[in-house]
Design a protein around this motif. Structure first.
Motif, PDB file in Angstrom:
ATOM      1  N   ARG A   1       0.867  -1.182   0.000  1.00 52.38           N
ATOM      2  CA  ARG A   1       0.000   0.000   0.000  1.00 52.38           C
ATOM      3  C   ARG A   1       0.898   1.224   0.000  1.00 52.38           C
ATOM      4  O   ARG A   1       1.810   1.347   0.801  1.00 52.38           O
ATOM      5  CB  ARG A   1      -0.893   0.011   1.229  1.00 52.38           C
ATOM      6  CG  ARG A   1      -1.810   1.220   1.299  1.00 52.38           C
ATOM      7  CD  ARG A   1      -2.662   1.163   2.582  1.00 52.38           C
ATOM      8  NE  ARG A   1      -3.704   2.147   2.546  1.00 52.38           N
ATOM      9  CZ  ARG A   1      -4.930   1.963   2.100  1.00 52.38           C
ATOM     10  NH1 ARG A   1      -5.284   0.783   1.643  1.00 52.38           N
ATOM     11  NH2 ARG A   1      -5.817   2.942   2.115  1.00 52.38           N
TER      12      ARG A   1
ATOM     13  N   THR B   1      -3.625   3.493  -2.148  1.00 50.62           N
ATOM     14  CA  THR B   1      -3.689   2.466  -3.188  1.00 50.62           C
ATOM     15  C   THR B   1      -3.057   1.166  -2.721  1.00 50.62           C
ATOM     16  O   THR B   1      -1.872   1.123  -2.379  1.00 50.62           O
ATOM     17  CB  THR B   1      -2.973   2.955  -4.470  1.00 50.62           C
ATOM     18  OG1 THR B   1      -3.541   4.206  -4.873  1.00 50.62           O
ATOM     19  CG2 THR B   1      -3.116   1.947  -5.592  1.00 50.62           C
ATOM     20  N   ASP B   2      -3.847   0.107  -2.717  1.00 43.81           N
ATOM     21  CA  ASP B   2      -3.364  -1.246  -2.425  1.00 43.81           C
ATOM     22  C   ASP B   2      -3.028  -1.931  -3.741  1.00 43.81           C
ATOM     23  O   ASP B   2      -3.742  -1.750  -4.736  1.00 43.81           O
ATOM     24  CB  ASP B   2      -4.439  -2.067  -1.714  1.00 43.81           C
ATOM     25  CG  ASP B   2      -4.758  -1.539  -0.332  1.00 43.81           C
ATOM     26  OD1 ASP B   2      -3.831  -1.128   0.382  1.00 43.81           O
ATOM     27  OD2 ASP B   2      -5.953  -1.553   0.037  1.00 43.81           O
TER      28      ASP B   2
ATOM     29  N   GLU C   1       3.441   0.302   3.073  1.00 48.33           N
ATOM     30  CA  GLU C   1       3.016  -0.776   3.956  1.00 48.33           C
ATOM     31  C   GLU C   1       3.140  -2.063   3.164  1.00 48.33           C
ATOM     32  O   GLU C   1       2.763  -2.112   1.991  1.00 48.33           O
ATOM     33  CB  GLU C   1       1.566  -0.594   4.385  1.00 48.33           C
ATOM     34  CG  GLU C   1       1.327   0.622   5.246  1.00 48.33           C
ATOM     35  CD  GLU C   1      -0.135   0.773   5.620  1.00 48.33           C
ATOM     36  OE1 GLU C   1      -0.754  -0.229   6.054  1.00 48.33           O
ATOM     37  OE2 GLU C   1      -0.647   1.887   5.455  1.00 48.33           O
TER      38      GLU C   1
END
Length: 96
Positions: A50, A54-55, A90
Motif C-alpha cells: 500500500r 492504493t493497495d 506498507e
C-alpha cells in the motif's frame, strides 16, 4: 508479517515499471529471516503493498543484499509518485 516504512523512490533499469522503493535495512533483515518460507523462487517474495490510498500486489526483488518494491505504473499515477519522491509503504507478507 506486516511492515511499514518510508523510502525515497529510485529508478532502476530492471523490469518495468522502473520506479522502486528500497526496503530499509531493518525491515529487509526481517524479510530475510522469513524469505525461505515466503519466496516463490529466485528470491522474489510476493506481497500486498500500500502506498497512499492504493493497495496493490507485487513481488519484492532481491537487490544488493536488500529488497526493492516495484511501484506499478497504476500506483504511480494514482498517487502521483515519481523518482525521488518520499513514499510511505506498507507491506504484508505471508509464509507458505
Amino acid at each position: 508479517m506486516d511492515l511499514f516504512f518510508t523510502a525515497t523512490t529510485i529508478e532502476w533499469r530492471g523490469p518495468a515499471p522502473f520506479v522502486f522503493a528500497r526496503v530499509p535495512d531493518e525491515e529487509a533483515d526481517a524479510i530475510a529471516s522469513i524469505a525461505r518460507e515466503a519466496t516463490y523462487g529466485w528470491g522474489c517474495i510476493p506481497v500486498v503493498a500500500r502506498i497512499g490510498g492504493t493497495d496493490f500486489t507485487t513481488s519484492l526483488f532481491p537487490r544488493d543484499g536488500g529488497y526493492l518494491v516495484p511501484v506499478k505504473v497504476a500506483v504511480q499515477r494514482a498517487e502521483q509518485v515519481a523518482v525521488g519522491d518520499e513514499v510511505e509503504v506498507e507491506l504484508h507478507l505471508e509464509t507458505r
